[in-house]
Design a protein around this motif. Structure first.
Motif, PDB file in Angstrom:
ATOM      1  N   SER A  89       0.829  -1.205   0.000  1.00 23.55           N
ATOM      2  CA  SER A  89       0.000   0.000   0.000  1.00 23.55           C
ATOM      3  C   SER A  89       0.866   1.258   0.000  1.00 23.55           C
ATOM      4  CB  SER A  89      -0.973   0.003   1.177  1.00 23.55           C
ATOM      5  OG  SER A  89      -0.272   0.014   2.397  1.00 23.55           O
ATOM      6  N   GLU A  90       1.987   1.208   0.702  1.00 28.22           N
ATOM      7  CA  GLU A  90       2.898   2.364   0.708  1.00 28.22           C
ATOM      8  C   GLU A  90       3.531   2.567  -0.667  1.00 28.22           C
ATOM      9  OE1 GLU A  90       4.904   5.676   2.224  1.00 28.22           O
ATOM     10  OE2 GLU A  90       3.181   4.557   2.959  1.00 28.22           O
ATOM     11  N   ILE A  91       3.927   1.478  -1.311  1.00 29.37           N
ATOM     12  CA  ILE A  91       4.487   1.576  -2.661  1.00 29.37           C
ATOM     13  C   ILE A  91       3.439   2.097  -3.631  1.00 29.37           C
ATOM     14  CG2 ILE A  91       5.333   0.203  -4.603  1.00 29.37           C
ATOM     15  CD1 ILE A  91       6.852  -1.485  -2.487  1.00 29.37           C
ATOM     16  N   ASP A  92       2.209   1.607  -3.520  1.00 30.87           N
ATOM     17  CA  ASP A  92       1.126   2.108  -4.375  1.00 30.87           C
ATOM     18  C   ASP A  92       0.939   3.615  -4.184  1.00 30.87           C
ATOM     19  OD1 ASP A  92       0.544  -0.293  -5.560  1.00 30.87           O
ATOM     20  OD2 ASP A  92      -1.102  -0.771  -4.184  1.00 30.87           O
ATOM     21  N   ARG A  93       0.950   4.045  -2.933  1.00 34.94           N
ATOM     22  CA  ARG A  93       0.783   5.463  -2.645  1.00 34.94           C
ATOM     23  C   ARG A  93       1.924   6.277  -3.255  1.00 34.94           C
ATOM     24  NH1 ARG A  93       2.401   9.305   0.558  1.00 34.94           N
ATOM     25  NH2 ARG A  93       3.920   8.041   1.676  1.00 34.94           N
ATOM     26  N   LEU A  94       3.141   5.795  -3.099  1.00 35.92           N
ATOM     27  CA  LEU A  94       4.301   6.506  -3.650  1.00 35.92           C
ATOM     28  C   LEU A  94       4.300   6.502  -5.177  1.00 35.92           C
ATOM     29  CD1 LEU A  94       7.081   5.315  -1.186  1.00 35.92           C
ATOM     30  CD2 LEU A  94       6.049   7.596  -1.338  1.00 35.92           C
ATOM     31  N   GLU A  95       3.871   5.377  -5.787  1.00 34.41           N
ATOM     32  CA  GLU A  95       3.781   5.318  -7.243  1.00 34.41           C
ATOM     33  C   GLU A  95       2.765   6.332  -7.761  1.00 34.41           C
ATOM     34  OE1 GLU A  95       2.819   1.252  -8.117  1.00 34.41           O
ATOM     35  OE2 GLU A  95       4.931   0.678  -8.254  1.00 34.41           O
ATOM     36  N   ARG A  97       1.783   9.054  -6.251  1.00 36.13           N
ATOM     37  CA  ARG A  97       2.322  10.392  -6.011  1.00 36.13           C
ATOM     38  C   ARG A  97       3.358  10.762  -7.076  1.00 36.13           C
ATOM     39  NH1 ARG A  97       5.702  12.122  -0.684  1.00 36.13           N
ATOM     40  NH2 ARG A  97       6.139  14.249  -1.312  1.00 36.13           N
ATOM     41  N   ALA A  98       4.247   9.823  -7.402  1.00 37.92           N
ATOM     42  CA  ALA A  98       5.258  10.076  -8.432  1.00 37.92           C
ATOM     43  C   ALA A  98       4.607  10.297  -9.787  1.00 37.92           C
ATOM     44  CB  ALA A  98       6.236   8.909  -8.502  1.00 37.92           C
ATOM     45  N   LEU A  99       3.574   9.536 -10.082  1.00 35.60           N
ATOM     46  CA  LEU A  99       2.877   9.688 -11.353  1.00 35.60           C
ATOM     47  C   LEU A  99       2.187  11.041 -11.445  1.00 35.60           C
ATOM     48  CD1 LEU A  99       2.234   8.263 -13.967  1.00 35.60           C
ATOM     49  CD2 LEU A  99       0.225   7.290 -12.879  1.00 35.60           C
ATOM     50  N   VAL A 100       1.541  11.468 -10.368  1.00 32.11           N
ATOM     51  CA  VAL A 100       0.879  12.784 -10.352  1.00 32.11           C
ATOM     52  C   VAL A 100       1.916  13.889 -10.526  1.00 32.11           C
ATOM     53  CG1 VAL A 100      -0.330  14.414  -8.836  1.00 32.11           C
ATOM     54  CG2 VAL A 100      -1.145  12.067  -9.038  1.00 32.11           C
ATOM     55  N   GLN A 101       3.049  13.758  -9.857  1.00 36.34           N
ATOM     56  CA  GLN A 101       4.101  14.770  -9.996  1.00 36.34           C
ATOM     57  C   GLN A 101       4.631  14.816 -11.424  1.00 36.34           C
ATOM     58  OE1 GLN A 101       6.907  13.642  -6.972  1.00 36.34           O
ATOM     59  NE2 GLN A 101       5.886  14.846  -5.386  1.00 36.34           N
ATOM     60  N   GLU A 102       4.786  13.647 -12.044  1.00 37.95           N
ATOM     61  CA  GLU A 102       5.278  13.607 -13.425  1.00 37.95           C
ATOM     62  C   GLU A 102       4.257  14.210 -14.385  1.00 37.95           C
ATOM     63  OE1 GLU A 102       7.964  12.945 -16.467  1.00 37.95           O
ATOM     64  OE2 GLU A 102       8.234  12.963 -14.312  1.00 37.95           O
ATOM     65  N   VAL A 103       2.990  13.962 -14.151  1.00 39.40           N
ATOM     66  CA  VAL A 103       1.945  14.551 -15.002  1.00 39.40           C
ATOM     67  C   VAL A 103       1.954  16.068 -14.866  1.00 39.40           C
ATOM     68  CG1 VAL A 103      -0.561  14.765 -15.278  1.00 39.40           C
ATOM     69  CG2 VAL A 103       0.478  12.513 -15.082  1.00 39.40           C
ATOM     70  N   HIS A 104       2.078  16.575 -13.647  1.00 44.06           N
ATOM     71  CA  HIS A 104       2.145  18.025 -13.446  1.00 44.06           C
ATOM     72  C   HIS A 104       3.368  18.616 -14.136  1.00 44.06           C
ATOM     73  CE1 HIS A 104      -1.293  18.516 -10.879  1.00 44.06           C
ATOM     74  NE2 HIS A 104      -0.871  17.573 -10.053  1.00 44.06           N
ATOM     75  N   ARG A 105       4.509  17.921 -14.039  1.00 42.34           N
ATOM     76  CA  ARG A 105       5.717  18.396 -14.697  1.00 42.34           C
ATOM     77  C   ARG A 105       5.548  18.430 -16.213  1.00 42.34           C
ATOM     78  NH1 ARG A 105       9.932  16.960 -17.392  1.00 42.34           N
ATOM     79  NH2 ARG A 105       9.401  14.776 -17.486  1.00 42.34           N
ATOM     80  N   LEU A 106       4.932  17.370 -16.762  1.00 39.53           N
ATOM     81  CA  LEU A 106       4.700  17.328 -18.207  1.00 39.53           C
ATOM     82  C   LEU A 106       3.728  18.421 -18.648  1.00 39.53           C
ATOM     83  CD1 LEU A 106       4.532  13.490 -18.824  1.00 39.53           C
ATOM     84  CD2 LEU A 106       6.285  15.059 -19.622  1.00 39.53           C
ATOM     85  N   ARG A 107       2.701  18.668 -17.837  1.00 33.27           N
ATOM     86  CA  ARG A 107       1.758  19.744 -18.172  1.00 33.27           C
ATOM     87  C   ARG A 107       2.460  21.096 -18.188  1.00 33.27           C
ATOM     88  NH1 ARG A 107      -3.590  18.191 -14.647  1.00 33.27           N
ATOM     89  NH2 ARG A 107      -4.333  16.571 -16.043  1.00 33.27           N
ATOM     90  N   THR A 108       3.350  21.314 -17.234  1.00 29.09           N
ATOM     91  CA  THR A 108       4.110  22.563 -17.189  1.00 29.09           C
ATOM     92  C   THR A 108       4.983  22.699 -18.425  1.00 29.09           C
ATOM     93  OG1 THR A 108       4.146  22.436 -14.783  1.00 29.09           O
ATOM     94  CG2 THR A 108       5.746  23.915 -15.809  1.00 29.09           C
ATOM     95  N   GLU A 109       5.654  21.625 -18.788  1.00 35.07           N
ATOM     96  CA  GLU A 109       6.509  21.641 -19.984  1.00 35.07           C
ATOM     97  C   GLU A 109       5.684  21.910 -21.237  1.00 35.07           C
ATOM     98  OE1 GLU A 109       9.882  21.388 -20.389  1.00 35.07           O
ATOM     99  OE2 GLU A 109       9.966  21.562 -18.207  1.00 35.07           O
ATOM    100  N   LEU A 110       4.540  21.251 -21.350  1.00 35.92           N
ATOM    101  CA  LEU A 110       3.676  21.477 -22.515  1.00 35.92           C
ATOM    102  C   LEU A 110       3.131  22.893 -22.526  1.00 35.92           C
ATOM    103  CD1 LEU A 110       1.724  18.106 -22.675  1.00 35.92           C
ATOM    104  CD2 LEU A 110       3.425  18.924 -24.291  1.00 35.92           C
TER     105      LEU A 110
END
Length: 116
Positions: A89-95, A97-110
């Motif tokens: 469950s902790e790994i799922d939560r971290l995955e 979170r990392a995915l949301v952060q990457e999506v936000h980063r990609l949106r900023t880049e776009l």
């Protein structure tokens, strides 16, 4: 014969287990898949988007999926089931979170490219 299914790998993973799962499905070395993804990403940039999409879509492999496929030549020791569930469950939560952060980063880049 057992049906082969595409899963995110739980044992052979670096980030989300997508490359490990694809390698297991294609019955090849996961390092080759990872190197291919890196090369294609550097050249085109597209595989990173596909990787993130697959990380969200592909189901995690069940714990029993490697039984009898020739990879059981060594002893595996796992933590207790309750601790393993906490870790999962902790790994799922971290995955997530990392995915949301990457999506936000990609949106900023776009967004930078849209405004140009």
């Amino acid at each position: 014969m057992m049906e082969r299914r595409l899963y995110r790998s739980q044992q052979d993973k670096r980030l989300f287990g997508v490359c490990g799962g694809i390698a297991h499905f294609l019955r090849m070395d996961s390092t080759l898949v990872r190197v291919g993804v890196v090369i294609l990403t550097v050249c085109t940039g597209i595989p990173i988007l596909i990787y993130l999409l697959l990380a969200m879509i592909m189901p995690k492999e069940p714990r029993w999926s490697y039984v009898g496929d020739g990879f059981d030549g060594f002893e595996r020791t796992y933590p207790s089931p309750s601790r393993m569930n906490d870790l999962d469950s902790e790994i799922d939560r971290l995955e997530k979170r990392a995915l949301v952060q990457e999506v936000h980063r990609l949106r900023t880049e776009l967004g930078k490219y849209k405004s140009v």
